[in-house]
Design an enzyme around this catalytic site. Structure first.
Site: not given
Length: 476
Positions: A250, A284
């Protein structure tokens, strides 16, 4: 008031610290003061953790779904009971507001409870075969997992890294961020106190490159789970390739937000502005590049600036604060450089663009518009409290800008045109898309990206299956 706890590693259920080991100073971002000293792992500590993880896998792979569910549900109950202490510790060492930290605890509670149910649903299948033959497909735990978690969600990231392997029947070695160790230790302690065998989960800290090279060189490790920057992710994938270690990555993002003229502009602003400055933009999936249809550009920009100026910045422990400091001294310096480059290239700075106060790592909520595409901030994830707002003439140009970068983690679009919603949801290159919402995650939903934003998924059934391998058995 919660006191900042003493720091240690956890190996085989034992607290490991001191002994002449190197240390890392943990700093409160609100004040810049050191609140703790963290012992860093030596090679012998990592070897011990690997040996224990191998033992833990032999134990836990034989556990029943009921045993795994009981541990996960028990840990969820303990996190709920300890919510305030966990949240205050997270705010002390990471800087986010206390309400945000409380929500983070609840994210873990929901995820662990979901996984407790999901362990009952790890179904295989039986294939249709001629009489006298039998073929089955089953899912088995992949093996010991090396899990690396960053500092921006000091409770939630460790929860993800621990929950999925434990649900799948794996052991795990967690290396959380050295900047935020106490939060990660608090989550792991809930699992151990809920009955997780001590061999199943370990927590180590150290010089990141030393730890990653050591763990990924070991034949014990069968899976790597990493959340962090694209640059580091690519490096870790190269290391993992040497032992053909499975990976879930990720990585970074640069969230595009398409705003069309038919959207409810006031509702859009009321939603995206708080989301932009959540955790000081250190998220993010943060909305970052606002791609606005020309006819509503000025209205959207001016409304954004007005709301950004009204955000109350301060110590995350204080009532009424809407944005805390950045997590470490590197982040304000990085944002200063990115904004300076953009302005030098012709961008307009409407608010912010400066550090706040003489103590801590505070940075003003910032808004840039008319940012040239060759500005560094338009091509590299800023990971901070700065919004980039540019006008575009039509849908085709807006989609082209949304897909321009090699990142594809989260994207957002705001339009009331139902056909456009469906069309763009398919055209935008992103692992997650929010249509008239910023709520793109959930315990039951996969979380992950495409292109340079990584591969694989956390959360949801996909998060558990990412820690499992598929086996086909054919009987004649």
């Amino acid at each position: 008031m919660t006191q900042y706890p003493s720091l240690h590693m956890i190996i085989d259920g034992q607290r490991v610290s001191g002994g002449g080991r190197r240390t890392h100073a943990v700093v409160n971002p609100a004040t810049g003061e050191t609140v703790g000293e963290l012992s860093l792992a030596e090679a012998a500590d990592l070897d011990r953790a690997l040996d224990v993880a191998a033992q833990g896998f032999r134990i836990w792979r034989k556990s029943t779904p009921q045993q795994r569910a009981a541990v996960l549900q028990g840990a969820a109950r303990l996190m709920l009971e300890r919510q305030e202490d966990l949240a205050r510790i997270a705010t002390m060492e990471q800087g986010k507001t206390l309400p945000e930290a409380r929500i983070e605890v609840m994210m873990n509670v929901g995820l662990f409870n979901f996984y407790a149910g999901e362990v009952q649903r790890l179904y295989g299948r039986t294939l249709v075969r001629p009489e006298g033959m039998r073929s089955t497909v089953t899912h088995e735990p992949v093996g010991p997992v090396a899990a690396f978690a960053p500092w921006n969600f000091p409770l939630g990231n460790p929860g993800r890294k621990l929950g999925a392997p434990i649900a799948a029947g794996c052991s795990v070695i967690l290396k959380a961020a050295e900047e935020t160790p106490a939060s990660a230790l608090g989550v792991l302690q809930c699992l151990l106190d809920a009955g997780l065998p001590r061999q199943v989960a370990q927590a180590v800290f150290g010089v990141p490159d030393e730890v990653s090279r050591h763990l990924l060189a070991s034949p014990v490790i069968r899976k790597l789970s990493f959340t962090g920057s694209t640059v580091v992710g690519k490096h870790l994938m190269r290391l993992a390739a040497d032992n053909c270690i499975r990976t879930t990555m990720e990585l970074g993002g640069h969230g595009p937000v398409m705003v069309f003229a038919d959207a409810d502009i006031e509702r859009t602003l009321d939603t995206v502005v708080p989301h932009k400055y959540r955790n000081a933009g250190q998220v993010c999936v943060s909305p970052t590049r606002f791609i606005v249809e020309e006819s509503v550009f000025e209205r959207f920009r001016d409304g954004f600036v007005e709301r950004a100026k009204a955000i109350k910045v301060g110590n995350g422990m204080d009532d009424g604060v809407q944005m805390g400091p950045m997590a470490n001294p590197r982040r304000p310096e990085a944002i200063d450089a990115l904004i300076g480059d953009a302005v030098q290239r012709g961008a307009r700075l409407h608010t912010g663009g400066q550090r706040l106060g003489n103590a801590g790592f505070y940075y003003a909520p910032s808004v840039l518009s008319d940012v040239p595409l060759d500005a560094t901030i338009m091509n590299e994830e800023p990971f901070g409290p700065v919004a980039l707002i540019n006008p575009f003439r039509d849908e085709e140009a807006m989609v082209a800008e949304a897909n321009r970068l090699p990142y594809g983690l989260a994207a957002y679009l705001w339009t009331n045109d139902a056909k456009r919603q469906q069309r763009l949801a398919a055209e935008v290159e992103s692992g997650m898309v929010g249509v008239n919402t910023t709520m793109i995650g959930g315990a039951d939903a996969p979380f992950g990206g495409v292109k340079w934003s990584g591969h694989g998924a956390e959360d949801g059934p996909e998060g558990v299956l990412a820690c499992m391998v598929t086996k086909a058995v054919h009987e004649g």
